[in-house]
Design an enzyme around this catalytic site. Sequence first.
Site, PDB file in Angstrom:
ATOM      1  N   ASP A   1     -13.997   2.754   6.636  1.00  0.00           N
ATOM      2  CA  ASP A   1     -12.935   3.517   5.969  1.00  0.00           C
ATOM      3  C   ASP A   1     -13.446   4.118   4.672  1.00  0.00           C
ATOM      4  O   ASP A   1     -13.108   5.250   4.319  1.00  0.00           O
ATOM      5  CB  ASP A   1     -11.695   2.652   5.689  1.00  0.00           C
TER       6      ASP A   1
ATOM      7  N   LYS B   1      -7.817  -1.409   6.157  1.00  0.00           N
ATOM      8  CA  LYS B   1      -8.002  -2.075   4.860  1.00  0.00           C
ATOM      9  C   LYS B   1      -7.054  -3.244   4.713  1.00  0.00           C
ATOM     10  O   LYS B   1      -7.433  -4.317   4.258  1.00  0.00           O
ATOM     11  CB  LYS B   1      -7.681  -1.092   3.726  1.00  0.00           C
TER      12      LYS B   1
ATOM     13  N   SER C   1      -6.768   4.281   8.365  1.00  0.00           N
ATOM     14  CA  SER C   1      -7.383   4.036   7.057  1.00  0.00           C
ATOM     15  C   SER C   1      -6.640   2.914   6.337  1.00  0.00           C
ATOM     16  O   SER C   1      -7.240   1.941   5.862  1.00  0.00           O
ATOM     17  CB  SER C   1      -7.336   5.335   6.231  1.00  0.00           C
TER      18      SER C   1
ATOM     19  N   HIS D   1       0.837  -1.197   0.000  1.00  0.00           N
ATOM     20  CA  HIS D   1       0.000   0.000   0.000  1.00  0.00           C
ATOM     21  C   HIS D   1       0.871   1.245   0.000  1.00  0.00           C
ATOM     22  O   HIS D   1       1.872   1.317   0.708  1.00  0.00           O
ATOM     23  CB  HIS D   1      -0.923   0.028   1.218  1.00  0.00           C
TER      24      HIS D   1
ATOM     25  N   ARG E   1     -13.040  12.572   3.955  1.00  0.00           N
ATOM     26  CA  ARG E   1     -11.733  13.235   4.149  1.00  0.00           C
ATOM     27  C   ARG E   1     -11.266  13.882   2.861  1.00  0.00           C
ATOM     28  O   ARG E   1     -10.649  14.944   2.855  1.00  0.00           O
ATOM     29  CB  ARG E   1     -10.700  12.223   4.655  1.00  0.00           C
TER      30      ARG E   1
END
Length: 432
Positions: A161, A187, A183, A82, A168
């Site tokens: 999220d 995930k 966040s 990520h 956001r």
Amino acid sequence: MHALDVIVKKRNGEKLTRKEIDFFVQGVTRDEIADYQAAAFLMAVYFRGMDDDETLWLTQSMLHSGDVVDLSCIPGIKTDKHSTGGVGDKTTLIIGPIVAACGVPVAKMSGRGLGHTGGTIDKLEAIPGFRTNLTAQEFTENVRDIGLAVAGQTGNLAPADKKFYALRDVTGTIENVSLIAASIMSKKLACGTDAIVLDVKTGSGAFMKTVEQAKALAGKMVEIGRGAGKRVTALITEMDRPLGLAIGNALEVMEAIKVLKGQGPEDLKEVSIELAANMLMLGGKGDLEHCRKLALQAVSNGSAFNKFTQMILRQGGDPAVAEDPSRLPWAPVQAEWRAEKAGYIQSMQAEKLGAASLALGAGRKTKSDSIDPAAGIVLVKTTGDRVEAGEPLAVLHTSDKTRVDAAIEILRDSLLVSDEPAEQRPLILGFV
Ligand code: URA
């Protein structure tokens, strides 16, 4: 308990309890708490922060707001990666196929664009027909059958999220270490993989502007992941300048395809190979040096490219796009941005390039905005290059020519040209 009490407590700078955080996250997930209260909560957290306990509780609460994928039926060490978000960051499209082609399963849940940064899901959706809304079952089956799935947060994975993320994006509440860590890690943990490589970006185009901030975020995420029993490593990578030359969804897919074919910009190749090598190492393929070789081989022998095509096919997209990227959306308007004076490019601030791409239609300004998949920017020159007055610096792509002037205005502001060649930071700035 009332949402208002939780908001006011955080607004006043007090520490929330696990119960209060659970109450709020569950309320948002079930649509029992309105968007305006969720937005106020996010702003309170943005200004007042959360300590390590609160960040962990928020992550756990968001993780358990929906399903958790069980990948235990798939043999091997399942990996994920990520990025904390950047400009021109299309590495997932390159790394996923490389790692899967080397025999390490990749199960990746990605997001949409956030603020000035692009999102993998928006990029993949530029491929005609490509489905990112896989169910948990489809996601697992794809990982089992072809070793690779990249999906959005559907199938009820970390739905809290999904809601916070969209809010956001349009309320100026992105750049907070706790909100980003929760966040991303909610995930990642919902995805059910065994190993996670985090690409924490730093610089003008990243949410973490300094290396110190990036290290703090990386440390927090690694701690949360390891605490949950996962193999986790984080790389701090450069985001003062965009990664590669293409910014914008279809344009980035085209550039990723080039890299998978052994071409494309060197910076993008270097960061992609380094991240892929780290995933392969966590996936049990040997030491980092050996894993770098495996990653390079997967590109040179075409197996990564074939895996990319297989993923497109499996997720309902037009696989001919890989061989013929001209099948991707292409903007009817192209305009050049030209240099006003000669010199060396000291900087082209990535954040502004991202904002200009957004102004051309590549991103969202409100939650319900749709994006133009063909919009974006292709740089002709980049930081460090010599440029002569009147030479093109970039080509702007858009479906709406009235957007060009505003984008060029932002781009002008991004540029610093001087008489001396620019010093450049290395692309990999640290490991956690
Ligand atoms: N990526 C995410 O998934 N969440 C963030 O908050 C920032 C980047």
